[in-house]
Each structure stands twice: as C-alpha cells, then as structure tokens.
Design an enzyme around this catalytic site. Structure first.
Site, mmCIF file in Angstrom:
data_model
loop_
_atom_site.group_PDB
_atom_site.id
_atom_site.type_symbol
_atom_site.label_atom_id
_atom_site.label_comp_id
_atom_site.label_asym_id
_atom_site.label_seq_id
_atom_site.Cartn_x
_atom_site.Cartn_y
_atom_site.Cartn_z
ATOM 1 C CB ALA A 177 -5.278 -8.449 -1.173
ATOM 2 N N PRO A 178 -3.038 -6.623 -2.231
ATOM 3 C CG PRO A 178 -2.242 -5.681 -4.069
ATOM 4 C CD PRO A 178 -2.873 -5.156 -3.305
ATOM 5 N N GLY A 179 -0.754 -7.119 -1.064
ATOM 6 C CA GLY A 179 0.310 -7.455 -0.408
ATOM 7 C C GLY A 179 1.527 -6.266 -0.299
ATOM 8 N N GLY A 180 1.407 -5.103 -0.729
ATOM 9 C CA GLY A 180 2.286 -4.114 -0.711
ATOM 10 C C GLY A 180 3.003 -3.909 0.621
ATOM 11 C CG ASP B 5 -7.466 -8.301 1.597
ATOM 12 O OD1 ASP B 5 -8.404 -8.740 0.697
ATOM 13 O OD2 ASP B 5 -7.331 -7.541 1.661
ATOM 14 C CG ASP C 159 -3.225 1.182 3.038
ATOM 15 O OD1 ASP C 159 -3.776 2.322 3.371
ATOM 16 O OD2 ASP C 159 -2.564 1.120 1.763
ATOM 17 C CE LYS D 106 -7.303 3.709 3.079
ATOM 18 N NZ LYS D 106 -6.525 3.892 2.475
#
Length: 325
Positions: A195-198, A214, A251, A281
């Site tokens: 989410a949100p789905g990039g 997600d 991600d 990260k």
C-alpha cells in the site's frame, strides 16, 4: 566517503559541496582507481567524475571561461574523435560559473563537431563531465561505466505521470535500469507492504500478475485490476504454495531485520532463481554494519548480486537478489 576510504587504501577525501560532492585523492593512478571502484561496486557512491582539467573562475575573465573550457575539450581529440559523446553540465548552488547549461552545451557541441565527435546525449560512448562548484570548474572524460552512470551526476530522473500513485514508483523504475532487469519477463509477483500501490502499479503496467499484501488500503484505481490479488493482512500472516512467484518486491518502512524475517519466511513461495528487489531502511548510526548484517542473513537463501543506494532512495538502499538453487 567512508566507503571510498575503505575501498582505496591510502585515499583521502575533501568535501566540495556538503552532502553532495567530494574530491577523492587516490594514491593510485586514474586507471587503477577506477578499476578498484569497479571491482568492488560501491553502495553509496552514485557517480564519479575524473578530473582531467580545471579552471579557477575567480582568476579567469568571464569572457574567457567558455573559450578556455572549449580548449580543454578540444585537447581531448584523441579520446573523443569518432565517438558518440554527451556533455553533462552540473552547477552547485552559489558557484561562480557565469554560463547556463544550454550555452555551455551549445558551445561544446561546436567543438565536438570540429574534432570529429558526434554529439549524442541519449546513448553516448563517452561523456564530457563539467562540474562547477564555488570558484572552481572541473572537467573530466570517461565512459558511462567509468562514471557509473550515463545521467549527469548519476541523477536518474523520470517524468511524473498525471495519475501516478506515489513517487515510490521511481525507485522500482530506477532499480530496473540500474540492475539490468526487464519486468515484462516476469509472470507472478508478490509485493510485501504494497500500500498504497506504487510498486504494484508499475508491475501491473508491465503485464505482471501481482499479489499485494498490506493491512493498509490500496489506491482505488487498482482495486478492480484483473491481474491484482490484494490481501489486506500483515505479510507474516500469509502462506503460499511453493514455487508460486518468480518476483518478490518489498519496500516497507519497517526495521531491516523485520524485513529480512518476512522475506525469508516467504522464501519457499518463490521459484528457484526468482528475483527479489527489496529496500533496507538505514535509520541507525552504522549503515555499513546494518547492510553487512542484513546481507549475511539473506545469503542463507539468496544470492545478493548488488546493494546500491539509488538516486530515488533516501535513507535506504536497494538490494537485487535471486533465490538460490
């Protein structure tokens, strides 16, 4: 900078522009320095420009800057003649260089014609790199491989689309280019923390079937896509049949070790040789140690081909891996 010091024994670095550029002073010659960096591909160094000529801008009349720059490029005739050549111009904020990027390129395109080179910004064999910072102008020549990128400063830029879900899509686009991938070659992908789905949207555009996981909501434009399966759950709660997916992408804004656990837990659902693209990260004070620890754990199930901080990464890096046979 620390990575460079570790890669080249006896090297020193000198900052030119804070958090942007620095000069490497190497005890090795140019060819050996570039070879050393290619043998141990750096994670954080995105672009390198050899210094083959320079001008002190405060000691040079403004009207003489472009002619002197043209002379430096003209003297590289043996390197440039008969080759497709791009000119990259970068100007640090507050530099004393008086000319625009357009005027500089226009002037040097004429020089390239005169010495028998072909101006080609799209597919160059060699690049003339010009970097202006403070009162200095640095000029260097190198192939895209030597410079580590065929974009000025390694800053790969994509055009934002009108209905683009998020800028995160650029990270996956850049990974495709940086790691020599072609997403149209994959059949079934799993997107962890989607989410949100990039990332999901890009894979769907390439014709890949995607299982997106997600607890958060996906963008409304994706919900009825015929190739999307959306599981509104935590990734730790789902299991799949073996050999289901040939691509895994992840991600998430989680801790690195949480990401590692999730990826390894889903390892059995990947086909042998499946590709994995994941971000790590780097929120801690020891990023190099974090990277080593993460890679050491992932190597129990994956071959880690490359770790790279891409231009569209921020406080993170991207890993390119394949599942071990």
């Amino acid at each position: 900078m620390e990575e460079v010091r570790r890669s080249i024994d006896g090297s020193a670095v000198r900052i030119l522009a804070p958090a942007e550029t620095f000069i490497i002073e190497s005890p090795l010659n140019r060819e050996e320095t570039l070879r050393q960096l290619q043998m141990q591909p750096p994670v954080f160094l995105r672009h390198i420009q050899p210094i083959d000529g320079s001008l002190n801008l405060t000691e040079t009349e403004e009207s003489a800057v472009l002619p002197l720059l043209a002379n430096i490029v003209g003297q590289a005739q043996e390197i440039l003649r008969g080759r497709r050549t791009a000119v990259h111009v970068r100007r640090a904020e507050g530099c004393a260089y008086p000319h625009s990027v357009f005027d500089t390129k226009t002037s040097l395109d004429g020089v390239l014609r005169d010495i028998g080179a072909t101006a080609d910004q799209r597919s160059p064999e060699i690049i003339v790199s010009i970097y202006a910072v403070k009162d200095q102008l640095y000029v260097g020549f190198g192939t895209p491989d030597e410079l580590m990128s065929d974009w000025p400063g390694g800053a790969i830029r994509f055009q934002r689309e009108e209905e683009q879900i998020s800028r995160a899509k650029f990270k996956l686009l850049e990974a495709e280019r940086a790691f020599g991938l072609d997403y149209t070659q994959y059949r079934e992908a799993i997107d962890i923390g989607a989410a949100p789905g990039g990332w999901t949207s890009l894979l769907l555009e390439r014709g890949v079937s995607v299982t997106a996981i997600d607890p958060g909501a996906m963008h409304p434009s994706l919900r009825n896509h015929p190739k999307l399966t959306y599981l509104k759950r935590n990734a730790s709660e789902v299991k799949f049949k073996p050999n289901t997916f040939d691509l895994l992408v992840c991600d998430m804004s989680w801790s690195p070790m949480q990401m590692v656990k999730l990826v390894l837990d889903l390892n059995e659902s990947l086909a042998y040789g499946a590709t994995a693209i994941v971000t790590i990260k780097l929120m801690h004070r020891k990023p190099l140690q974090t990277i080593r620890d993460v890679i050491a754990k992932l190597e129990s199930a994956f071959i880690v081909h490359r770790a790279k901080q891409l231009f569209h990464n921020r406080e993170e890096i991207t890993l390119f891996m394949t599942k071990q046979y």
